[in-house]
Structures are given as structure tokens and as C-alpha cells.
Motif scaffolding. Sequence first.
Motif, PDB file in Angstrom:
ATOM      1  N   MET A  34       0.835  -1.214   0.000  1.00 55.62           N
ATOM      2  CA  MET A  34       0.000   0.000   0.000  1.00 55.62           C
ATOM      3  C   MET A  34       0.863   1.255   0.000  1.00 55.62           C
ATOM      4  N   ARG A  35       1.981   1.173   0.714  1.00 57.57           N
ATOM      5  CA  ARG A  35       2.905   2.313   0.750  1.00 57.57           C
ATOM      6  C   ARG A  35       3.463   2.545  -0.660  1.00 57.57           C
ATOM      7  N   HIS A  39       0.140   5.310  -0.504  1.00 60.71           N
ATOM      8  CA  HIS A  39      -0.602   5.633   0.719  1.00 60.71           C
ATOM      9  C   HIS A  39       0.349   5.933   1.869  1.00 60.71           C
ATOM     10  N   ASN A  40      -0.105   6.784   2.775  1.00 60.66           N
ATOM     11  CA  ASN A  40       0.679   7.107   3.972  1.00 60.66           C
ATOM     12  C   ASN A  40       0.353   6.074   5.058  1.00 60.66           C
ATOM     13  N   VAL A  41       1.069   4.941   4.986  1.00 58.50           N
ATOM     14  CA  VAL A  41       0.767   3.809   5.877  1.00 58.50           C
ATOM     15  C   VAL A  41       1.694   3.833   7.095  1.00 58.50           C
ATOM     16  N   GLU A 364      -7.072  -0.861   5.374  1.00 66.87           N
ATOM     17  CA  GLU A 364      -7.607  -0.340   4.112  1.00 66.87           C
ATOM     18  C   GLU A 364      -8.141   1.092   4.279  1.00 66.87           C
ATOM     19  N   HIS A 367      -5.159   3.128   7.005  1.00 66.09           N
ATOM     20  CA  HIS A 367      -3.753   2.914   6.657  1.00 66.09           C
ATOM     21  C   HIS A 367      -2.859   2.714   7.886  1.00 66.09           C
TER      22      HIS A 367
END
Length: 408
Positions: A34-35, A39-41, A364, A367
Motif C-alpha cells: 500500500m505504501r 498511501h501514507n501507511v 484499508e 492505513h
Amino acid sequence: MIGSEAPRLPALASRLGRAETAAAVQMSTRAREMRAAGHNVISLAIGEPDFPTPALGIEAAHRAALDGLTKYPPVDGLPVLKAAVQRKFRRDQGLDFPLSQIMVTNGGKQAIFNAFAATVDEGDEIVIPSPYWSSYALTAQVLGGVPVTVPCPANNGFRLRPEDLDAAITARTKWVVLNAPNNPTGAAYTAEQLAALAEVLRRHPHVWLFSDEIYEHLRYDGLGSISIAAVAPDLADRVLVMSGVSKTYAMTGWRIGFCGGPAGLIRAMVVMQSHATAGISTVGQAAAAAVLDGPQDVVGEMVAAYHRRRDLVVGMLRQAPGMTCAVPEGAFYVFPSIAGCIGRLSAGGQPIDTDRDFATALLEEQHVAVVHGAAFGMSPYLRISYATDDASLEDACRRIIEFCEALT
Ligand code: PLP
């Protein structure tokens, strides 16, 4: 191709069906994906200190390589590290192991594999207090053993009670595993509590005890490192004490663990290790020897930071509706119950019927990566690692609170 049949591939072993990838690894892999997708995970899924390895260790590794310490090491460990481990056991736990009863492993993890591979026959039982770090059960299963879990609920402080241990032991029991401070709950034991468990083991002389003390220094109750081997020295001929540098010195990547135990068991484990890895990386061993023998104030500094972070995380999670968070005595995890969130719907419309649903929807939608309690044998809980910087922890906890507030 002659004939119409497709070529048959070589078959994989049936034991593979008993081995699954640990949930923490699965969650951090998903977090990484996801990163990579932008995304800012924030990942609180893995038990890995964010601190750098002490410079002393890195310098020792560099020097060792330049000095030519680059050949096959003895399978049981370099003499310099074994001697440092011997001093460490004496200094920190009051344990006196001759060098023949100490071995170095590829991380603490390989000590588990060596020990079970050397002793577990098909159908042997391994008693594992639950919740537990998943490697014990998965390793036991791969080697044909049968994990027997003993629930240690929150109202017992997530600790194993002597009567529950006694009830779990049968004629087929080969090992009892004790992990304190515990992954995932942080539960730790006083000397008196360990003495009560040792009393049970005295009644069952056919059972080995695997004492996983990898988090020994990460205690916030002021009691320091206490080993059951020191509390019950009469059990020395069947207690294996495992520890390592991964957590205490922020050296997970160097893959150095060690253990002390009965001479015959250590010899058998060395045989297993000789076939698996033929000894452990020499430069890693040099680094581990340096940090074990070096000034220990680096450990105190990290422990102080974990203590502060634990209080920060517990304080914030207690504001999350539906969550109940006990204060752990050690390690770097909190293990809150999410019983009050089950049966609800996330803001994104996902039904939260299990702790896995919660962890998946949290990743999801907010994050934040955490691991569901089922992966450690107890639901509905989450394991949240606080071995990361304060700002990320605050941000992650705010997102968790927001996620819980939005449940309908
Ligand atoms: N024991 C416990 C309870 C752990 O949580 C871990 C790592 O997460 C280990 C052992 C393994 O340590 P190492 O990285 O040294 O193999």
C-alpha cells in the motif's frame, strides 16, 4: 514434445501444508504494497525496534571482516561470542553455564527450530500458553509435533496459572514453552510466579522447558531480567534458556541468538544446526560479542523510550470506543481487546465480525497495520507494536480512535 502429457513437476513436501506465513509478515507485506501504491501507511505490525544498532557493534563487525574473520565459524559459535554470552548469563540472570552448554543460533528463532528438530517425534505434544508468538506452534507442526495451547486470559494478567499448566501436561508432552515478557501481551512474571510454575514441572520429570527470554531487558515494572532457570536451578538438566541481541540491542537483521541448556540437548541442537546453516555469520557474531560486553547504558536508553511510548499508546487507545487496553509489564506490544467493536460496521461499510476483519478494515481505511489476535491464538484482540517513533505512534493511535468512533 513427444506425447500429449504435460511434464510433471517435482512434488512439494506434505509438511508444507502445515506451515503458513506468520500473520505479522502478511500484514507488513500488505502495508508495504500500500505504501508503494502511494498511501501514507503506518505499520505497527512487526516486532522490530526502530533504533539503530549500537555503533560499537557495527565497528566490531567491520574490524572483524578486515581482520580476516571471514571463514566458516565453529557450528556452535565463535569462542569470543560464547564467552560473552557466558558473562551475560552470569551478569544479567545469575546463570552459570559452562561453554559446552552454550550455543549461538541464527536469531533466537533458530534455537526453537534446533530444539524441536532434535527432540520432537511425530505426535509429541508441545504445551504453549496462549496468546503466543506463532512460531512455536508453526515450528512444532512442521516437525510433526502437536501444539497444545493453554488459554491465559486477561483476567489472569495473560499469565499461565500453575493449575492450568498441570492440567495441560500429558504422557505425550515433550516441551512446555514459556515466553516472558510475552509477545504479544507483554505479560511478565515475578520470581514467585515462576517458582510456582517450576513446582508443577518438578511433578513431570519427562518434560523439557523452553524459556524464551528474548525480551528479558524490556521490562517496565522495575523487576529486571528474571529467568526461571535461576529461580529453579534444580531443573537445570531440562531447561533451555533462549535469548539474543535482536530486541535488546536493536539488531534484528544481524540474526544472532543464543541459548544455554543441558549439555546433551545443546550437542543435539548443534547437530541439527550443522545441517541447516553450518554455523552463524562471523561478522554478526563479532558485533554481538561487542554489544554484550560493551557499556549497557544503550539498553537503558531504549527501555526508557519504550516505557514512554507504552504509556502514550495505552493512554490514547483507552480513548477508543469499544477497546479495552491493559498495561503490559514488558516487551514492546500492547494487546487491547476489541470486544466492543465486534458486530459493527466500519465507516467504509465493512462488517467487523472478527479481529481479522478489524485489522483488515483498519489498514484499508485508516492505513494503520496491526495484527489480529487470532494470529496469536486469542480473539478478539489486536497486537500493536510500539517499537516506532512517538510521532508515528500518536498519528496511528489518532487514526485508530477515529476508526473506532466511526463504527456504527
Ligand atoms: N521469540 C519471540 C517471543 C519473538 O517475538 C521473536 C521475534 O519476534 C523471537 C523469539 C525471534 O527473535 P530473532 O529475531 O532473534 O530470531
